[in-house]
Design an enzyme around this catalytic site. Structure first.
Site, PDB file in Angstrom:
ATOM      1  CG  ASP A  11      34.204  18.701 -98.500  1.00 26.26           C
ATOM      2  OD1 ASP A  11      34.859  19.064 -97.508  1.00 26.26           O
ATOM      3  OD2 ASP A  11      34.712  18.145 -99.493  1.00 26.26           O
ATOM      4  CG  ASP A 132      43.274  22.484-103.550  1.00 29.24           C
ATOM      5  OD1 ASP A 132      43.659  21.983-102.477  1.00 29.24           O
ATOM      6  OD2 ASP A 132      42.272  23.212-103.644  1.00 29.24           O
TER       7      ASP A 132
END
Length: 245
Positions: A11, A132
Site C-alpha cells: 500500500d 470492500d
C-alpha cells in the site's frame, strides 16, 4: 484442490509503503521507503503476484503513485494487480500497456456501474472488481463512505456483467490481525460463482490454510499485508503452507 495464490500487499502513500488500520488515513504505519524494493523482497521469496494499492490515488480519485507500479511491473519477474485512483479508461489502458497484469476497479463499481460494465466487456479478465464491505454493505472512496448496497448483490450484478475475479475486503478485519471474515468471503464466492481473493485480517499461516479449504468454492487466494510487515510469517512460509513449495 484448486490452486491458491498468495498476494503480498504494498500500500503506497507519499511514495512509501504503509499500512492503515481499518482503512483509516489517520492510523498509518510506515514500513518502508521504497515500494519497488519491497516488491523485490517479496519476489525473491517466491511471490508470483504483487498486490499494489495507491492510497493517495484512492483518496484523490486519480493516479498518484503509478510510477512505482510501472517500475515493479516492468523490472521484476512478478505479475502486478493495482487498485486505487483508477477512474477512467485512460487509467486502465495506461496500466495495462505498462505491463500490469490486472487492474482493480473499486469505488467506480458503485459510482459508475455502466462504466465498469463497459470496461469488463472490453478488457475481460484483466479487470478485477474490488468490493470492500462494512457490515455487509459496500464501502467506497478509500472506505470513507458506506453505501446502502449489499456487497453480495453488487457481486452478483457484476458477475453477470462479465467479472471473473473479485477482491473482497471486510473492513472490520483489515489491518487488525484478527483473522479474516471467512464466512463473508465464502458468501461472496457462492453469490458470484466466480473467483474471490480474500483481503483483510490474515494474521497466521492457519488463516491461510482455513481460506484454502474453500479453494474449490472459488476462494483462489489471499492478500497478505500487515502479517508480513510485522513478521508473523514470511512469503516463503506462506507459499510452503498453501502450495507445498
Amino acid at each position: 484442490m484448486a490452486a491458491f495464490t498468495i498476494y503480498p500487499a504494498i500500500d503506497m502513500r507519499g511514495g512509501k509503503c504503509v499500512r492503515l488500520l481499518q482503512g483509516d488515513y489517520h492510523k498509518e504505519t510506515v514500513y518502508g521507503d521504497s515500494p519497488v524494493e519491497m516488491a523485490a523482497f517479496f519476489a525473491e521469496q517466491g511471490a508470483e503476484w504483487i498486490h499494489m494499492v495507491d492510497l493517495d490515488g484512492a483518496k484523490e480519485g486519480k493516479r498518484i503513485n503509478d510510477q512505482f507500479v510501472v517500475e515493479v511491473a516492468k523490472q521484476l519477474p512478478v505479475k502486478v494487480q493495482i487498485g486505487g485512483g483508477i477512474r477512467t479508461e485512460d487509467d486502465i489502458v495506461y496500466y495495462l500497456e505498462n505491463g500490469v497484469a490486472r487492474v482493480i476497479l473499486g469505488s467506480a463499481a458503485i459510482a459508475d456501474p455502466p462504466f465498469v460494465k463497459e470496461m469488463l466487456k472490453k478488457y475481460g479478465e484483466r479487470i478485477a472488481i474490488g468490493i470492500d464491505a462494512k457490515n455487509g454493505f459496500v464501502a467506497t472512496e478509500g472506505w470513507l463512505n458506506t453505501s446502502n448496497v449489499k456487497a453480495t448483490d453488487l457481486g452478483k450484478e457484476l458477475a453477470e456483467a462479465g467479472a471473473q475475479t473479485f477482491i473482497f475486503t471486510d473492513i472490520a478485519t483489515d489491518g487488525m490481525l484478527s483473522g479474516p471474515n471467512i464466512q463473508a468471503v465464502v458468501e461472496m464466492a457462492r453469490a458470484t460463482e466466480k473467483h474471490v481473493i480474500a483481503s483483510g485480517g490474515v494474521s497466521s499461516l492457519e488463516d491461510l490454510v482455513s481460506l484454502q479449504t474453500y479453494a474449490d468454492a472459488g476462494v483462489i487466494g489471499a492478500i497478505v499485508g500487515k502479517a508480513l510487515y510485522t513478521k508473523k510469517f514470511t512469503v516463503a512460509e506462506a507459499l510452503k503452507v498453501v502450495q507445498g513449495k
